[in-house]
Design an enzyme around this catalytic site. Structure first.
Site, mmCIF file in Angstrom:
data_model
loop_
_atom_site.group_PDB
_atom_site.id
_atom_site.type_symbol
_atom_site.label_atom_id
_atom_site.label_comp_id
_atom_site.label_asym_id
_atom_site.label_seq_id
_atom_site.Cartn_x
_atom_site.Cartn_y
_atom_site.Cartn_z
ATOM 1 C CD GLU A 164 35.231 -8.994 -29.844
ATOM 2 O OE1 GLU A 164 35.140 -10.199 -30.165
ATOM 3 O OE2 GLU A 164 36.284 -8.337 -29.976
ATOM 4 C CD GLU A 166 33.924 -13.257 -28.547
ATOM 5 O OE1 GLU A 166 34.392 -13.387 -29.683
ATOM 6 O OE2 GLU A 166 34.636 -13.184 -27.526
#
Length: 206
Positions: A164, A166
């Site tokens: 993702e 992140e």
């Protein structure tokens, strides 16, 4: 001014006519066009109004708080929507995430707490604060704001899911320091501001 004009929130979902809803873009997020009429305060119905609505789904925000040390676990991460910010697009926030299929707000909070801050929480650690609409003039998103009682000892590090994209830095911040950062404009995320203001009013009861 007639008497009825003083009645607050007298209209409901039954006082709109949603003529059509069409998806005009669907990528990472979705944009839909609404054709809608609504009841007017002075009587009758409005003209047909066309509005584009940003549909990103609802979200959960978790404020991890340690009442023993009066500290908050906060995360720092890059946010592309803040690039236009003259200061920095790296924001101080709370743990947050979107719903997966069949998840409750508490399910999301437990999952995201582990993924973003390596916090192990159970349902008994978490309580709801409020639900609110983040920007209802053009977005359908509802925020579920919760508080999680944690032990902040040893908390810190860099976390997040690589798939993702992140890259999340975890901080433990004293409540008074978080309020100072809020006061000088270093905390600019809406859900974080709302959570901190709620905490300032309620921390003595936790």
């Amino acid at each position: 001014m007639n008497e009825n004009s003083q009645i607050m929130l007298r209209y409901s979902a039954g006082d709109i006519e949603l003529k059509s809803k069409q998806t005009v873009y669907h990528g990472f997020f979705k944009l839909e066009q609404y054709q809608v009429r609504h009841r007017l305060f002075n009587g009758g119905m409005s003209e047909l109004v066309s509005r584009e609505i940003f549909e990103r789904g609802d979200a959960v925000v978790l404020m991890p708080y340690d009442p023993n040390t009066d500290s908050i676990v906060m995360i720092e991460q890059f946010r592309p929507g803040a690039i236009r910010n003259n200061d920095t697009p790296w924001l101080l926030e709370f743990v947050a995430g979107m719903f997966s299929a069949n998840e409750s707000p508490i399910d999301v909070a437990i999952r995201e707490a582990k993924e973003e801050a390596n916090l192990d929480l159970t349902e008994n650690d978490i309580s709801p604060i409020m639900n609110y609409l983040s920007s209802p003039g053009g977005m359908s998103e509802q925020i579920h704001l919760l508080i999680g009682i944690v032990d902040s000892k040893g908390v810190g590090g860099v976390y997040g899911l690589a798939q993702e994209h992140e890259d999340i830095l975890v901080h433990v911040i004293k409540r008074e320091e978080a309020m100072r950062l809020l006061l000088i404009g270093k905390i600019t995320n809406a859900s974080t501001i709302i959570g901190l203001q709620w905490l300032q009013l309620n921390y003595k009861n936790l």
